[in-house]
Design a protein around this motif. Structure first.
Motif, mmCIF file in Angstrom:
data_model
loop_
_atom_site.group_PDB
_atom_site.id
_atom_site.type_symbol
_atom_site.label_atom_id
_atom_site.label_comp_id
_atom_site.label_asym_id
_atom_site.label_seq_id
_atom_site.Cartn_x
_atom_site.Cartn_y
_atom_site.Cartn_z
ATOM 1 N N GLU A 80 0.830 -1.211 0.000
ATOM 2 C CA GLU A 80 0.000 0.000 0.000
ATOM 3 C C GLU A 80 0.860 1.255 0.000
ATOM 4 N N ARG A 81 2.028 1.186 0.657
ATOM 5 C CA ARG A 81 2.885 2.356 0.796
ATOM 6 C C ARG A 81 3.879 2.515 -0.357
ATOM 7 N N SER A 82 3.924 1.590 -1.305
ATOM 8 C CA SER A 82 4.961 1.605 -2.339
ATOM 9 C C SER A 82 4.953 2.913 -3.121
ATOM 10 N N LEU A 83 6.160 3.403 -3.425
ATOM 11 C CA LEU A 83 6.316 4.684 -4.117
ATOM 12 C C LEU A 83 6.252 4.540 -5.627
ATOM 13 N N GLY A 84 6.598 3.376 -6.147
ATOM 14 C CA GLY A 84 6.638 3.153 -7.581
ATOM 15 C C GLY A 84 7.531 1.972 -7.885
ATOM 16 N N THR A 85 7.905 1.839 -9.158
ATOM 17 C CA THR A 85 8.720 0.714 -9.585
ATOM 18 C C THR A 85 10.058 1.185 -10.141
ATOM 19 N N LEU A 86 11.015 0.271 -10.125
ATOM 20 C CA LEU A 86 12.345 0.524 -10.663
ATOM 21 C C LEU A 86 12.688 -0.565 -11.669
ATOM 22 N N HIS A 87 13.136 -0.158 -12.839
ATOM 23 C CA HIS A 87 13.687 -1.080 -13.829
ATOM 24 C C HIS A 87 15.179 -0.771 -13.955
ATOM 25 N N GLY A 88 15.998 -1.804 -14.055
ATOM 26 C CA GLY A 88 17.440 -1.587 -14.163
ATOM 27 C C GLY A 88 18.070 -2.435 -15.234
ATOM 28 N N ALA A 89 19.194 -1.953 -15.775
ATOM 29 C CA ALA A 89 19.965 -2.694 -16.770
ATOM 30 C C ALA A 89 21.383 -2.141 -16.784
ATOM 31 N N LEU A 90 22.316 -2.940 -17.262
ATOM 32 C CA LEU A 90 23.685 -2.463 -17.453
ATOM 33 C C LEU A 90 23.770 -1.664 -18.749
ATOM 34 N N THR A 91 24.638 -0.668 -18.765
ATOM 35 C CA THR A 91 24.817 0.178 -19.939
ATOM 36 C C THR A 91 26.247 0.699 -19.950
#
Length: 272
Positions: free
Chosen positions: A203-214
């Motif tokens: 309920e408290r989650s701020l959002g999502t994160l996607h990650g990858a190497l670059t």
């Protein structure tokens, strides 16, 4: 690596909570206002709260870096029971003051090291004190990758999530060395970031994160004092990401890692 049914490949990682302590930034609400440009940054020593969750004897022995790591983790969880939450503690150097004291002792005639000094000298001291303070029996990883320690911690935490851990608390922190080691490793104070991550929303989650190497160029901060903090503390290499989070900005950001590899992260704010 076995894939968990909770998190298929390339699934987003949910950000449930975060915290920050740095010079002139006492906590995340103040830091968020500064990162949004609503408040000017003013230099002040880092404020390290007492480790109240520790028993009295351990509290007296708790070093600056232990107090920093405990405060970061507890603030990121914001009252959530840590009993079942795996942890990743990552630091470029850990307890510089204890290292300095041990070197002084070994350089003198009396080389007898106190047991307290010795058990505080290990790189996993903060994780040990976390277990004492929270009584958590969840798995804990402790890492060091010099200036890439934050990135190494992120990769380890995400790897655990993709392999079945439902939630992971990532704590990245640094503290200063006294002279003469300070001349070789001029970290100016104590600072760090903590991220509470998971595979399913709360309920408290701020959002999502996607990650990858670059191999794209690293993002920097437009405000010179904040960029100075980013450069001074390996744990604060994540400040550009925190700026995106504070602003609700979903543009990708590139953070330092092991050159020539870097981390590209994208924060997507949770929709109302």
């Amino acid at each position: 690596m076995n894939q968990s049914p909770h998190a298929p490949p390339h699934a987003p990682i949910w950000l449930h909570g975060l915290s920050l302590i740095a010079p002139g930034l006492a906590d995340w609400p103040q830091a968020a206002a500064v990162l949004r440009g609503e408040q000017a940054w003013a230099h002040a020593p880092s404020v390290l709260p007492p480790a109240q969750a520790l028993p009295a004897a351990e509290r007296r022995r708790a070093s600056r870096v232990v107090r920093l790591a405990l405060a970061l983790g507890q603030r990121a969880l914001d009252g959530q029971d840590p009993a079942d939450i795996a942890t990743v503690f990552t630091s470029s150097g850990a307890d510089g003051h204890n290292c300095h004291a041990l070197c002084e002792q070994l350089a003198g005639e009396d080389r007898a090291i106190s047991p307290t000094r010795f058990h505080n000298s290990v790189h996993n001291a903060a994780a040990g004190y976390w277990g004492i303070a929270t009584r958590s029996m969840a798995p804990s990883q402790v890492l060091c990758a010099h200036d890439a320690s934050l990135g190494a911690g992120w990769i380890d935490a995400v790897g655990q999530l993709l392999d079945g851990a439902p939630e992971v608390l990532l704590v990245a922190y640094d503290s200063e060395y006294p002279e003469p080691l300070h001349d070789c490793r001029p970290v100016p104070d104590a600072a760090g970031i903590a991220l509470w991550l998971g595979t399913t929303p709360r309920e408290r989650s701020l959002g999502t994160l996607h990650g990858a190497l670059t191999r794209d160029p690293v993002d920097t901060l437009a405000a010179a004092p904040l960029e100075g903090l980013r450069r001074a503390f390996p744990a604060l290499r994540g400040l550009p990401l925190l700026e995106r989070i504070a602003r609700g900005d979903d543009r990708p950001v590139v953070l330092d890692y092991l050159a020539p590899q870097r981390l590209r992260l994208r924060f997507t704010p949770r929709q109302p």
